[in-house]
Design a protein around this motif. Structure first.
Motif, PDB file in Angstrom:
ATOM      1  N   GLY A  75       0.514  -1.148  -0.058  1.00 60.50           N
ATOM      2  CA  GLY A  75       0.378   0.282  -0.011  1.00 60.50           C
ATOM      3  C   GLY A  75       0.623   1.513   0.126  1.00 60.50           C
ATOM      4  O   GLY A  75       0.800   1.997  -0.795  1.00 60.50           O
ATOM      5  N   LEU A  76       1.767   1.667   1.176  1.00 58.08           N
ATOM      6  CA  LEU A  76       2.451   3.135   0.481  1.00 58.08           C
ATOM      7  C   LEU A  76       3.505   2.710  -0.095  1.00 58.08           C
ATOM      8  O   LEU A  76       3.899   3.530  -0.416  1.00 58.08           O
ATOM      9  N   LYS A  80      -2.857   8.151   2.531  1.00 59.66           N
ATOM     10  CA  LYS A  80      -1.393   7.891   3.746  1.00 59.66           C
ATOM     11  C   LYS A  80      -1.774   7.862   4.783  1.00 59.66           C
ATOM     12  O   LYS A  80      -1.146   7.157   6.095  1.00 59.66           O
ATOM     13  N   VAL A  81      -2.436   8.720   5.228  1.00 62.58           N
ATOM     14  CA  VAL A  81      -2.727   9.315   6.450  1.00 62.58           C
ATOM     15  C   VAL A  81      -3.714   7.769   7.202  1.00 62.58           C
ATOM     16  O   VAL A  81      -4.052   7.242   8.371  1.00 62.58           O
ATOM     17  N   LEU A  82      -4.456   7.213   6.170  1.00 62.48           N
ATOM     18  CA  LEU A  82      -5.588   6.570   6.543  1.00 62.48           C
ATOM     19  C   LEU A  82      -4.174   4.944   6.940  1.00 62.48           C
ATOM     20  O   LEU A  82      -4.758   4.319   8.118  1.00 62.48           O
ATOM     21  N   MET A  83      -3.298   4.640   5.743  1.00 63.32           N
ATOM     22  CA  MET A  83      -2.235   3.728   5.719  1.00 63.32           C
ATOM     23  C   MET A  83      -2.318   3.736   7.193  1.00 63.32           C
ATOM     24  O   MET A  83      -1.259   3.008   8.890  1.00 63.32           O
ATOM     25  N   PHE A  84      -1.011   5.075   7.614  1.00 61.14           N
ATOM     26  CA  PHE A  84      -0.158   5.217   8.471  1.00 61.14           C
ATOM     27  C   PHE A  84      -0.683   5.105  10.004  1.00 61.14           C
ATOM     28  O   PHE A  84       0.386   4.929  11.417  1.00 61.14           O
ATOM     29  N   THR A 113       1.157   2.810  12.896  1.00 60.85           N
ATOM     30  CA  THR A 113       1.385   3.600  14.055  1.00 60.85           C
ATOM     31  C   THR A 113       0.137   3.001  15.654  1.00 60.85           C
ATOM     32  O   THR A 113       0.602   2.693  16.783  1.00 60.85           O
ATOM     33  N   ASP A 114      -1.022   2.663  14.898  1.00 60.48           N
ATOM     34  CA  ASP A 114      -1.942   3.000  16.416  1.00 60.48           C
ATOM     35  C   ASP A 114      -1.980   1.041  16.783  1.00 60.48           C
ATOM     36  O   ASP A 114      -2.074   0.446  17.816  1.00 60.48           O
ATOM     37  N   THR A 115      -1.365   0.602  15.455  1.00 62.19           N
ATOM     38  CA  THR A 115      -0.728  -1.214  16.007  1.00 62.19           C
ATOM     39  C   THR A 115       0.260  -1.210  16.393  1.00 62.19           C
ATOM     40  O   THR A 115       0.143  -2.046  17.809  1.00 62.19           O
ATOM     41  N   TYR A 116       1.159  -0.872  15.814  1.00 62.57           N
ATOM     42  CA  TYR A 116       2.518  -1.260  16.745  1.00 62.57           C
ATOM     43  C   TYR A 116       2.966   0.200  17.311  1.00 62.57           C
ATOM     44  O   TYR A 116       3.960  -0.434  18.199  1.00 62.57           O
ATOM     45  N   ASP A 164       1.914  15.648  12.819  1.00 61.57           N
ATOM     46  CA  ASP A 164       2.371  15.420  11.265  1.00 61.57           C
ATOM     47  C   ASP A 164       0.735  14.295  10.180  1.00 61.57           C
ATOM     48  O   ASP A 164       0.777  15.165   9.544  1.00 61.57           O
ATOM     49  N   LEU A 165       0.779  13.560  10.727  1.00 66.97           N
ATOM     50  CA  LEU A 165      -0.857  13.337  10.328  1.00 66.97           C
ATOM     51  C   LEU A 165      -1.430  14.392  10.558  1.00 66.97           C
ATOM     52  O   LEU A 165      -2.663  14.500   9.225  1.00 66.97           O
ATOM     53  N   LEU A 166      -2.286  15.218  11.633  1.00 70.77           N
ATOM     54  CA  LEU A 166      -2.999  16.059  11.989  1.00 70.77           C
ATOM     55  C   LEU A 166      -2.502  17.444  10.049  1.00 70.77           C
ATOM     56  O   LEU A 166      -3.702  17.589  10.119  1.00 70.77           O
TER      57      LEU A 166
END
Length: 504
Positions: free
Chosen positions: A102-103, A130-134, A138-141, A171-173
């Motif tokens: 994906g990324l 990219k935000v959806l994936m990142f 980051t929430d998982t790991y 940065d996501l925000l």
């Protein structure tokens, strides 16, 4: 995941050729057989959208077997998520697939798009994807490679450093705020190559703001001031207002491959086995719906062996079960293959119902998002019931009468405490996040709801506590050892009980 960072950007997008129906101009992709000089960017964009929610590998292993069982949507006698055991391949699946597919696809596309007005909307949409994936990663790991990820091709960075989750979230925000503002209906897009919204820029703007809402609310405990700032900003900029805004990705029933549903296709073809499946609905989930006469139960579940979807016949498997009570797997509820487990069932990536529940929680906290907590809650429940029509009409849809009866029987707890209100809201969000185990896992850790009973299995890794994260892809110990070690030194041991930054 072998050499994932070296591969990013270093090969032509051969995988795009598998997408047979998106762009017939594949002959224009290369003018030189050894060099990509005129990429088919619309086809690349379509494939990026498909990859955003993952493929069979991460969804079968990380979503179905881990996250969805940890939050007790599903259960399995030997499932790592049910018993909190450690499976390196399953635990690291999201990490490896996200960077490798994906990324990789999104960053490859961004690397060939010139920063021109003609490409602006495509660039902004890529930033949102990219935000959806990142965020999921980051929430998982916890800490992950972020700022240096994908720079093997144009930056010669083959061992990217891990970034703190705080820096990633900041940065996501920023990305969502900027990308949503920069989207412009007066500029070209990609036409029907956009599988989400067919290049409807207004709905893409709502997606950016609705995703900002989700990202910001994740900070509600670790940085409530910033959470409030960006939740209120997202609401003011304009979020989803109906189910028509929800991100729904349609799929084909076959042949197996990139365009089939990454959750249902492998489940139906390999695991369902005429009702003899090892993965069943959790007793927690089935009981929650049965005990409230939830009209969604007939749509979600049935006994595959007999086709019986009557609510009275549904039975979930306890997550601590060591055998099927009575010994007959066929008596336990499966996802309904006439609806949510169809081979071509669509994927619900981000829903209007989820947005309403976030707004309801914000209103409970006294934040300025417009409307009352009760109204957002009721609209969320209604949207969650009505969105199920995307799964077809083989089972009757939830009627307005049924919704009204449900809300009358279980009204919003307006006179309750803040905790009681939020528990009620998150309980409904937990239902609508069925098949999105990663997001449900994140919301459970953020709020503590629903109140799940932990499993204390003799083979478990957590000594009877519900996991707080998944363990990294262990290939990192070989391909990116120094940066991996630096991350765990900051964050804590690479085990399932280590809390990530926002999990307070």
């Amino acid at each position: 995941m072998k050499n994932k960072y070296i591969k990013i950007f270093c090969v032509a997008i051969v995988s795009t050729l598998a997408l047979t129906s998106c762009d017939k101009g594949f002959e224009e992709m290369n003018t030189n057989p050894n060099a990509l000089t005129k990429p088919a960017v619309k086809s690349m964009f379509t494939l990026a959208e498909i990859y955003v929610d993952g493929q069979d590998f991460s969804n079968t292993r990380g979503n179905n077997a881990y996250a969805a069982q940890i939050v007790q949507h599903f259960s399995s006698l030997g499932g790592p998520g049910s018993k909190y055991t450690y499976s390196p391949e399953y635990s690291g699946s999201l990490f490896g697939e996200s960077y490798g597919k994906g990324l990789n696809q999104i960053m490859q596309l961004l690397s060939v798009l010139e920063n021109t007005p003609e490409n602006s909307n495509m660039i902004q949409a890529c930033r949102i994807m990219k935000v959806l994936m990142f965020q999921k990663l980051t929430d998982t790991y916890g800490e992950i490679p972020y700022f240096e990820a994908g720079k093997g091709y144009n930056g010669n960075i083959f061992s990217p450093k891990y970034d703190t989750q705080e820096a990633i979230y900041n940065d996501l925000l920023k990305e969502l705020d900027e990308a949503g503002t920069a989207l412009d209906a007066n500029k070209p897009f990609v036409g029907n190559a956009d599988l989400y919204y067919q290049s409807d820029v207004a709905r893409w703007k709502k997606l950016a703001n609705s995703l900002m809402l989700r990202v910001a609310m994740r900070l509600s405990k670790v940085n409530p001031a910033k959470a409030r700032e960006f939740v209120e900003k997202a609401a003011a900029k304009g979020v989803f207002t109906s189910n028509n805004d929800s991100v729904v990705l349609k799929h084909d029933a076959g042949p197996p491959g990139v365009k089939t549903n990454p959750i249902t296709s492998s489940w139906v073809r390999n695991d369902l086995n005429g009702g003899e499946a090892n993965i069943k609905y959790s007793k927690t989930f089935i009981d929650a719906l049965k005990n409230t006469n939830d009209p969604r139960l007939r749509i979600y579940a049935k006994l595959e062996a007999t086709g019986d979807n009557s609510p009275a016949s549904q039975q979930g498997l306890a997550n601590d079960a060591k055998e099927f009570p009575g010994g007959d797997k066929k008596l336990f509820s499966d996802p309904n293959t006439s609806t949510v487990l169809r081979l071509d069932a669509p994927t619900l990536i981000l829903s209007y119902a989820e947005v309403e529940f976030i707004l309801a929680e914000a209103a409970v906290k006294g934040w300025s998002v417009g409307g009352t907590a009760q109204k957002h809650y009721e609209d969320g429940v209604k949207a969650a019931m009505e969105i199920l029509t995307i799964f077809g009409d083989k089972v009757p849809a939830v009627s307005t009468t049924e919704y009204n009866a449900y809300i009358a029987a279980f009204p919003f707890k307006s006179a309750g405490t803040e905790a009681q209100k939020i528990e009620q809201i998150i309980g409904q969000k937990w239902i609508v996040l069925l098949f999105n185990g990663f997001e449900a896992f994140s919301e459970y850790r953020r709020t503590g709801y629903p109140a799940l009973v932990p499993v204390n299995d003799v083979n478990g890794e957590t000594q009877g506590t519900i996991p707080r994260r998944l363990v990294y892809d262990q290939s990192e110990l070989i391909t990116n050892a120094d940066n991996y070690k630096a991350a765990i030194q900051r964050q804590g041991l690479d085990v399932m009980t280590t809390r990530i930054w926002w999990d307070k």
